[in-house]
Write a protein that holds these residues in place. Structure first.
Motif, PDB file in Angstrom:
ATOM      1  N   LEU A  52     -33.846  60.242  47.217  1.00 33.25           N
ATOM      2  CA  LEU A  52     -34.722  59.062  47.196  1.00 33.25           C
ATOM      3  C   LEU A  52     -34.556  58.221  48.464  1.00 33.25           C
ATOM      4  N   VAL A  53     -33.293  58.020  48.848  1.00 34.07           N
ATOM      5  CA  VAL A  53     -33.019  57.185  50.028  1.00 34.07           C
ATOM      6  C   VAL A  53     -33.637  57.817  51.275  1.00 34.07           C
ATOM      7  N   ALA A  54     -33.635  59.160  51.322  1.00 35.54           N
ATOM      8  CA  ALA A  54     -34.234  59.859  52.469  1.00 35.54           C
ATOM      9  C   ALA A  54     -35.721  59.520  52.602  1.00 35.54           C
ATOM     10  N   THR A  55     -36.390  59.240  51.484  1.00 37.08           N
ATOM     11  CA  THR A  55     -37.834  58.933  51.548  1.00 37.08           C
ATOM     12  C   THR A  55     -38.096  57.595  52.252  1.00 37.08           C
ATOM     13  N   LEU A  56     -37.056  56.763  52.379  1.00 34.82           N
ATOM     14  CA  LEU A  56     -37.247  55.471  53.064  1.00 34.82           C
ATOM     15  C   LEU A  56     -37.335  55.657  54.580  1.00 34.82           C
ATOM     16  N   GLU A  57     -36.868  56.843  55.039  1.00 33.35           N
ATOM     17  CA  GLU A  57     -36.873  57.156  56.480  1.00 33.35           C
ATOM     18  C   GLU A  57     -36.208  56.047  57.298  1.00 33.35           C
TER      19      GLU A  57
END
Ligand code: NDP
Ligand code: KAL
Length: 257
Positions: A52-57
């Motif tokens: 999920l955190v990766a989706t924040l870029e």
């Protein structure tokens, strides 16, 4: 005075998946330009949180373990944050747990162990985290936790969690008094029911939501985004005069008899 959190860093505790209220708060803070640090309890959800955190870029985002039942884990988590980030400006505490068997039937059937477990994770943890976070909040800031109406009134099945939330809400007030002199504010959001992993497996959750749609002043259930936006307000300087407060974000349901 603006809602921008550019240049500010916040610790978000309690993301289990994309439905988590903590994730709603994270999205609102991210959109306002904040740097975010995420903590999770066990390996169970580590990958989910990292995905999920990766989706924040956002390459500056950190993900760290922090099981709040372990003093040494809270200490090492905040020590790592201090080392890697230095100053933080707030914490979103979105953590609660009670044994399933104590969330049905009569409250008084809870045993000592189940009572202490619920209070340890859902209430004491705010105090332990606030104490650790204070050392990093050298520019002042804001701590926000999540509570529910069942801490003020008897709500069927909420049982020991209601007693723990009453303790959490009192903790908010005592912490606000202790930490005010350091420019740190402490508040709670009392959220209306939202379908999350914690709410899963609750038999009559649909009827609880239906009652809110029919009776709450705003005639709709609460969304993650509504809670996220109120958290954003509480983390920003727009709320600089607010501390020790329990803000209901529940379509007004709490005013009904
Ligand atoms: P989630 O199930 O998404 O989140 C609950 C979180 O609690 C999980 O991330 C879980 O972490 C964490 N947690 C449990 N035990 C520990 C522990 N020992 N150490 C650290 N973290 C732990 O549910 P919600 O988003 O609904 O819950 C967030 C908060 O909102 C809770 O305080 C809840 O009481 C409150 N709330 C919820 C409402 C609702 O209707 N959903 C209404 C009002 C308040 P992990 O998954 O890693 O175990
Ligand atoms: C009256 C309501 C109906 C639900 C009754 C009790 C809900 C208590 C919330 C508490 C946090 C739930 C649990 O602890 C569930 C736990 O026993 C099992 N679940 C898990 O272990 C999952 C996998 C993990 C992620 O969950 C946790 N918590 O770690 C209350 C409703 C209307 C509103 C709600 C849901 C309020 C609230 O406080 O969450």
């Amino acid at each position: 005075m603006q809602l921008s959190l550019q240049g500010k860093t916040y610790v978000i505790m309690g993301v289990a998946n994309k439905r988590s209220i903590a994730w709603g708060i994270a999205r609102a803070l991210h959109a306002a330009g904040a740097r975010l640090i995420f903590t999770y309890a066990g390996e169970r959800f580590e990958n989910e949180v990292k995905k999920l955190v990766a989706t924040l870029e956002d390459e500056t985002a950190l993900v760290l373990p922090c099981d709040v039942t372990k003093d040494e884990e809270i200490a090492s988590c905040f020590a790592q944050i201090k080392e890697q980030v230095g100053v933080i400006h707030g914490v979103a505490h979105c953590i609660a747990f009670a044994n399933k068997e104590h969330l049905e039937g009569e409250y008084m059937n809870v045993d000592r162990e189940g009572f202490l477990l619920a209070h340890n994770i859902s209430a004491y943890s705010l105090t332990a985290v606030a104490k650790a976070a204070k050392e990093l909040m050298t520019e002042g800031g804001s701590i926000v936790t999540l509570t529910y109406l069942g801490g003020e009134r008897v709500v069927q099945n909420y049982n020991v969690m209601g007693v723990a939330k009453a303790s959490l809400e009192a903790s908010v007030k005592y912490l606000a008094n202790d930490l005010g002199k350091y420019g740190i504010r402490v508040n709670a959001i009392s959220a209306g029911p939202i379908r999350t992993l914690s709410a899963k497996g609750v038999g009559d959750f649909n009827s609880i939501l239906k009652e809110i749609e029919e009776r709450a002043p705003l005639r709709r259930t609460t969304t993650q985004e509504e809670v996220g936006d109120t958290a954003l307000f509480l983390f920003s300087d727009l709320s600089r005069g607010v501390t020790g407060e329990i803000i209901h974000v529940d379509s007004g349901y709490h005013i009904l008899a």
